[in-house]
Scaffold this active site. Structure first.
Site, PDB file in Angstrom:
ATOM      1  N   HIS A  49       0.818  -1.209   0.000  1.00 18.49           N
ATOM      2  CA  HIS A  49       0.000   0.000   0.000  1.00 18.49           C
ATOM      3  C   HIS A  49       0.856   1.265   0.000  1.00 18.49           C
ATOM      4  O   HIS A  49       0.581   2.218  -0.716  1.00 18.49           O
ATOM      5  CB  HIS A  49      -0.907  -0.025   1.232  1.00 18.49           C
ATOM      6  CG  HIS A  49      -1.974   1.006   1.212  1.00 18.49           C
ATOM      7  ND1 HIS A  49      -3.215   0.782   0.667  1.00 18.49           N
ATOM      8  CD2 HIS A  49      -1.973   2.280   1.647  1.00 18.49           C
ATOM      9  CE1 HIS A  49      -3.937   1.877   0.775  1.00 18.49           C
ATOM     10  NE2 HIS A  49      -3.217   2.801   1.372  1.00 18.49           N
ATOM     11  N   GLU A  93      -8.179   7.955  -5.379  1.00 20.77           N
ATOM     12  CA  GLU A  93      -7.707   6.928  -4.448  1.00 20.77           C
ATOM     13  C   GLU A  93      -8.765   5.871  -4.238  1.00 20.77           C
ATOM     14  O   GLU A  93      -9.956   6.132  -4.388  1.00 20.77           O
ATOM     15  CB  GLU A  93      -7.347   7.551  -3.102  1.00 20.77           C
ATOM     16  CG  GLU A  93      -5.932   8.037  -3.066  1.00 20.77           C
ATOM     17  CD  GLU A  93      -5.353   8.020  -1.658  1.00 20.77           C
ATOM     18  OE1 GLU A  93      -4.128   8.102  -1.570  1.00 20.77           O
ATOM     19  OE2 GLU A  93      -6.094   7.937  -0.678  1.00 20.77           O
ATOM     20  N   HIS A  95     -10.647   2.996  -1.714  1.00 21.15           N
ATOM     21  CA  HIS A  95     -10.901   2.573  -0.341  1.00 21.15           C
ATOM     22  C   HIS A  95     -11.739   1.295  -0.400  1.00 21.15           C
ATOM     23  O   HIS A  95     -12.829   1.215   0.145  1.00 21.15           O
ATOM     24  CB  HIS A  95     -11.602   3.685   0.465  1.00 21.15           C
ATOM     25  CG  HIS A  95     -10.937   3.949   1.771  1.00 21.15           C
ATOM     26  ND1 HIS A  95     -11.602   4.222   2.930  1.00 21.15           N
ATOM     27  CD2 HIS A  95      -9.618   3.967   2.096  1.00 21.15           C
ATOM     28  CE1 HIS A  95     -10.721   4.415   3.910  1.00 21.15           C
ATOM     29  NE2 HIS A  95      -9.522   4.268   3.424  1.00 21.15           N
ATOM     30  N   HIS A  97     -11.065  -2.216   0.391  1.00 19.69           N
ATOM     31  CA  HIS A  97     -11.191  -3.225   1.446  1.00 19.69           C
ATOM     32  C   HIS A  97     -12.062  -2.752   2.605  1.00 19.69           C
ATOM     33  O   HIS A  97     -12.963  -3.469   3.025  1.00 19.69           O
ATOM     34  CB  HIS A  97      -9.801  -3.667   1.925  1.00 19.69           C
ATOM     35  CG  HIS A  97      -8.999  -4.340   0.857  1.00 19.69           C
ATOM     36  ND1 HIS A  97      -7.874  -3.782   0.301  1.00 19.69           N
ATOM     37  CD2 HIS A  97      -9.188  -5.510   0.213  1.00 19.69           C
ATOM     38  CE1 HIS A  97      -7.388  -4.602  -0.624  1.00 19.69           C
ATOM     39  NE2 HIS A  97      -8.166  -5.658  -0.699  1.00 19.69           N
ATOM     40  N   ARG A 116      -8.271  15.311   2.027  1.00 20.26           N
ATOM     41  CA  ARG A 116      -7.050  15.787   2.699  1.00 20.26           C
ATOM     42  C   ARG A 116      -5.883  15.853   1.727  1.00 20.26           C
ATOM     43  O   ARG A 116      -5.076  16.768   1.776  1.00 20.26           O
ATOM     44  CB  ARG A 116      -6.696  14.883   3.884  1.00 20.26           C
ATOM     45  CG  ARG A 116      -7.523  15.146   5.125  1.00 20.26           C
ATOM     46  CD  ARG A 116      -6.911  14.491   6.354  1.00 20.26           C
ATOM     47  NE  ARG A 116      -6.770  13.052   6.227  1.00 20.26           N
ATOM     48  CZ  ARG A 116      -7.755  12.169   6.366  1.00 20.26           C
ATOM     49  NH1 ARG A 116      -8.971  12.590   6.648  1.00 20.26           N
ATOM     50  NH2 ARG A 116      -7.546  10.884   6.221  1.00 20.26           N
ATOM     51  N   GLN A 314      -8.489   9.050  11.798  1.00 19.95           N
ATOM     52  CA  GLN A 314      -8.721   9.958  10.669  1.00 19.95           C
ATOM     53  C   GLN A 314      -8.556  11.421  11.074  1.00 19.95           C
ATOM     54  O   GLN A 314      -8.442  11.740  12.255  1.00 19.95           O
ATOM     55  CB  GLN A 314     -10.135   9.745  10.138  1.00 19.95           C
ATOM     56  CG  GLN A 314     -10.352   8.355   9.578  1.00 19.95           C
ATOM     57  CD  GLN A 314      -9.625   8.167   8.275  1.00 19.95           C
ATOM     58  OE1 GLN A 314      -9.969   8.770   7.273  1.00 19.95           O
ATOM     59  NE2 GLN A 314      -8.604   7.334   8.277  1.00 19.95           N
TER      60      GLN A 314
END
Lengths: 752, 234
Positions: A49, A93, A95, A97, A116, A314
């Site tokens: 990752h 990007e 997400h 999983h 972000r 987060q």
């Protein structure tokens, strides 16, 4: 050096996902055994990752340079110059999983992460798009996942005040246990205010701002933390929980730092949290970072350095302030009610050094964690089934008997049907920039203070990629560019999200390598650089991989903004012109899947020069203001695309416009003509007195163009003529029937 | 004329409102941070949409305790014009400047789309630029727009012409089928008894410029300017 509390046994190393060879490299880098914190830091930084270890050598193929490129890959996001002293900053990007485990929070925190990435660069985010893949909706689990993901995106994006203006959703059972959630975000920044994620300036203070660190997200890819602390709670949620309100405050605070020019660098804490943010910042700047972990704001007492470094809580950021400006940073954080603390400083020795109450608990060269992370040239070869998949004969496939029935069936297919049930739940207007709302070929947002607008799209057809990864990937790039051009935009930059299975399998690696090659070649042909992106591997459950799913996010510039064009027919009496040539392309089509239950054959062949000629020709016509609408032909082929042209969103004001059209069969199969997916085709509508001029211009540019009919009436009439045409080859249906079928499909299937 | 736009943590239509008034009507606008305590020099206040305090606890519930709210109540009591849009409307309900409450939308999901509203009262400082019975197309974007109040309050709202906007179809028929969120009596916007405070769920700032092909929203802001000019020219 503090002694580690746990011995580094082979089991511990294995639990951290590190191979023997990788562990030996760690020993070389450190010149000694790591302690547990260091092992944890290595394991996340060297994870697929964070390190892109299987993909890095291939990603180098991408064209990443161009006149407009201000920031290419390697930063939080890419940046492209759009004139007027402004840059468009964008990235996509995955997400995937987390969204399967917990769809609402998984998707929400995916949105939070990409936002972000954008405001970390100093840009105010102005648009979000989502590319989603789910299993078919006849399964309750898949309906649950779709509803959860959509609510999560809606919850987070709406609260942030960033409009979700577009995207795409496709359904296939291959995604039943591996749904994909790819999120694209674009922001605008003054070029001079563009900020980078580098720890510049030795001696500068390092600040932590945002949410307190908790024990969430210390995930299974590393070690379960309770193995090391028996007193801690047994179960940790693997999926982080988002707080869009806090993120909104972070966004405003970060943009205020910029205005005051008090930062030297900034990085969000995404995957691998404090670890990756500090290592990456130091590595990029060629400096070091020293952190005092005792100063890190935390939710729970007794957190170990290991937990603090590996937490994925987060809504956190790491900042490097300019020397002496830390008080101003703290004051702005106080205004917005955000936790902030000075946690360290930039050093000159190239080390990431972690202290706990003054004692060194970890010390690793930043370079070892980032640049010197392992990279692999993994073996690849085509799967054995590839030939069987690709060499499918259509001789045994019966041609359509009732074209109208097939059209209705395709319009009812969730992949093709209206996604209004989804985007009605997204605030797609906040920010008052949205010129073209969701539903057309691309979303268009204006850039305030200029006469420009940006068009954005995400595209990818994984079935094409399964059948031929190279061709499938080029088709995705071509479709993205075509969608932008149809909207009146000149493509200027690409971001991508490469979703694949397990790279340790040579057949999956083969798909990956070919797809990267396809994207590279197509981007070169269209002269659009790749400026950012993301790779998501191991999308595999019980040894079943997803179809190779490279998703292309592309951005185009519209100047002046009034050139923004939509796909819908505008006026009765306008002529309908088909640009491009229709070939017998049935392989890998939605038609073949929905009607004949086959996902086989060769995907449509793409000629990049033909495609480029078509796009240049169309863009010229739009810029000359010759045309009323333009719509790309894709899933479901020509008949579906023509129907979509009739489905104007302004139905509340009256009936959608019908159309009367004639197509020449030209010795083809009827299904290929109506539902085949030959690329490089666009449907345009034009005022009658412009038609001749447009046909002549297309001829001059050597782009095939045929006047196929007229807008108007209450019916959709598509007559197929020529040798082999039968009564069932033509379609005559009330437009309202087609519209209702298409418009209500998703909602019906969700409530069945 | 000087507009003030309140900014709470989590407001996200603040800049949009300021833009609409400044660009659409050329009026002066100041954004007012919720920690401020004075509205001096402000002729009209807009409480914008968004998610003040993340809508935690209940929409608008926490914003009522912001320091600026005392000044706002005083401003309203003196007859100052106050416009609450979406979350701003919810805040005005919570703070008691308007009667009633908001519940979650009937189908429990967020709804973002254009709706039609009928101008039921064109004799207000927020609708004087409209014709009575005019149909406006305005966008909504909310999860809690399901207006409710007790029967007695509803009767008095109706009797005093305090119901300003009702959801309707494109022909102006006020029918349940086009009520997007289940609000009582298809209510989309109400004013207070004195007439100087107006709350509505639709977002007029999202359709105040010609570039969107719909400028119905501008009528609300234009009405406020008209009302202000009238008062100050007599």
């Amino acid at each position: 050096m503090q002694p580690s509390q746990t011995d580094i046994t082979p089991e511990v190393i294995q639990q951290h996902g590190l191979s023997d060879e990788e562990y030996q490299k760690i020993l070389v880098h450190l010149g000694r055994e790591p302690n547990l914190t260091e092992l944890g830091v290595f394991s996340v930084m060297w994870s697929e990752h964070c390190s892109y270890k299987s993909s890095r050598i291939h990603l180098k193929r991408f064209p990443t340079e161009g006149e407009r490129v201000v920031q290419g890959p390697g930063e939080n996001a890419g940046a492209v110059d759009i004139g007027d002293g402004l840059c468009a900053v964008f990235k996509m990007e995955s997400h995937n999983h987390p969204s399967f485990i917990e769809p609402f929070q998984g998707a929400a925190t995916g949105v939070g992460g990409i936002l972000r990435d954008i405001f970390t660069m100093g840009a105010r985010p102005i648009a979000l798009l989502d590319s989603l893949r789910f299993g078919e909706l006849d399964q309750p689990k898949n309906r649950h996942l779709l509803k959860g993901v959509v609510s999560g995106i809606s919850w987070y994006g709406n609260c942030m005040g960033v409009p979700t203006v577009g995207g795409e959703i496709a359904f296939n059972d291959i995604y039943g246990k591996n749904p994909l959630v790819n999120v694209f975000c674009l922001g605008i920044v003054k070029t001079e205010q563009l900020l980078l994620g580098a720890a510049e300036g030795v001696g500068n203070p390092v600040l932590y701002i945002g949410a307190k660190t908790g024990r969430d997200g210390i995930h299974g890819a590393t070690m379960a933390s309770d193995s090391f602390d028996d007193a801690s709670e047994k179960k940790r949620p693997n999926v982080q929980v988002g707080d869009p309100f806090l993120e909104k405050l972070l966004l405003e605070a970060c943009l205020e730092f910029l205005d005051k020019d008090i930062l030297a660098g900034i990085q969000d804490m995404g995957a691998a949290g404090l670890t990756s943010s500090s290592c990456e910042m130091a590595s990029r700047a060629g400096t070091g970072i020293e952190l005092e972990l005792a100063n890190v704001p935390r939710r729970e007492p007794n957190m170990t350095p290991y937990e603090l470094m590996l937490s994925e809580s987060q809504e956190r950021m790491l900042l490097v302030a300019k020397a002496g400006k830390e008080d101003q940073v703290l004051a702005i954080c106080k205004k917005w009610g955000i936790d902030a603390a000075v946690v360290g400083k930039v050093t000159s020795d190239g080390f990431v050094r972690l202290l706990e109450n003054g004692k060194v608990v970890a010390e690793i060269a930043a370079k070892a964690l980032a640049d010197d992370a392992p990279k692999y040239d993994r073996p690849f070869k085509p799967p054995e089934y590839q030939d069987v998949l690709q060499s499918y004969s259509f001789d045994n496939v019966p041609d359509v008997k009732d074209a109208g029935e097939v059209l209705l069936k395709l319009l009812d297919t969730p992949t093709i049907a209206s996604k209004s049930w989804v985007y009605r739940q997204y605030d797609h207007m906040v920010g008052i920039n949205t010129l073209v709302r969701p539903g057309s070929d691309a979303a268009v947002v204006r850039i305030k203070g200029t006469n420009k607008a940006l068009a954005m799209t995400t595209d990818g057809n994984s079935r094409y990629c399964l059948l031929n990864p190279y061709v499938g990937a080029t088709l995705a790039v071509a479709e993205a560019a075509r969608n932008l051009v149809c909207s009146g935009a000149q493509p200027i930059g690409v971001t991508d999200c490469l979703n694949f299975g397990n790279p340790e399998r040579p057949d999956i690696m083969w798909q990956f390598v070919l797809a990267v090659e396809g994207i590279s070649d197509a981007c070169r042909a269209f002269n659009v650089p790749v400026v950012s992106g993301n790779v998501s591997l191991y999308n595999e459950t019980n040894a079943l991989s997803i179809y190779p799913t490279p998703v292309i996010g592309m951005v185009g510039l519209i100047e002046p903004a009034e050139n923004a064009t939509t796909q819908w027919f505008k006026r009765s009496g306008d002529r309908i012109i088909l640009l491009g040539e229709t070939k017998e392309d049935l392989g890998g089509t939605e038609y073949l899947k929905v009607v004949h239950y086959r996902e086989q054959g060769s995907p449509p062949w793409l000629n990049l020069e033909t495609e480029k000629a078509l796009q240049d020709c169309l863009l010229h016509m739009i810029q000359k203001k010759w045309i009323q609408s333009a719509h790309d032909c894709s899933d479901g082929g020509l008949a579906v695309a023509l129907a979509e042209c009739c489905f104007s969103p302004q139905t509340a004001e009256g009936q959608p416009l019908g159309a009367r059209m004639n197509l020449d069969l030209n010795r083809q199969r009827v299904d290929a003509l109506l539902f085949g997916e030959t690329p490089s085709r666009v449907i345009i509508s034009v005022a009658p007195d412009h038609a001749a001029q447009i046909l002549a211009f297309a001829k001059e540019r050597e782009v095939p163009a045929v006047d196929i009919g007229e807008v108007g009436g209450e019916d959709f009439i598509l007559k197929v003529k020529g040798k082999g045409a039968m009564s069932g080859s033509s379609i005559k249906l009330p437009i309202s029937e087609l519209f209702t079928c298409w418009n209500t499909s998703l909602e019906r299937k969700l409530h069945e | 004329m000087n507009f003030g736009v309140l900014v709470f943590p989590g407001s996200n239509c603040d800049h949009d409102c300021a833009h609409a008034v400044a660009e659409g009507l050329g009026q002066h606008v100041r954004e007012i941070w919720h920690q401020e305590t004075s509205l001096e020099g402000v002729d009209a206040v807009i409480v914008p949409g968004g998610f003040s305090y993340g809508d935690y606890l209940r929409t608008g519930a926490i914003a009522q305790f912001s320091p600026i709210m005392e000044a706002l109540k005083e401003f309203a009591a003196k007859g100052g014009l106050v416009l609450g849009i979406c979350n701003g409307f919810q805040i005005l309900l919570e703070v008691g400047l308007l009667p009633g409450v908001m519940m979650r939308n009937r189908d429990l999901s967020f709804i973002c789309e254009d709706v039609y509203v009928k101008v039921e009262n064109a004799a207000t400082p927020f609708t004087n630029a409209c014709e009575s019975g005019q149909i406006l197309k305005l966008p909504i974007a909310h999860a809690e727009g399901n207006y409710y109040t007790d029967p007695i309050t509803l009767s008095s709202l109706q009797a005093n012409a305090q119901v300003v906007f009702r959801y309707c179809d494109s022909d102006g028929q006020v029918i349940t089928e086009v009520n997007p969120n289940g609000s009582l009596d298809n209510i989309a916007g109400i004013r207070n008894a004195a007439g100087n405070v107006f709350g509505l769920m639709p977002h007029p700032e999202r359709c105040a410029e010609s570039v969107f092909g719909n400028q119905d929203g501008l009528l609300v802001f234009q009405s406020m300017v008209n009302a202000f000019t009238e008062v100050h020219s007599t």
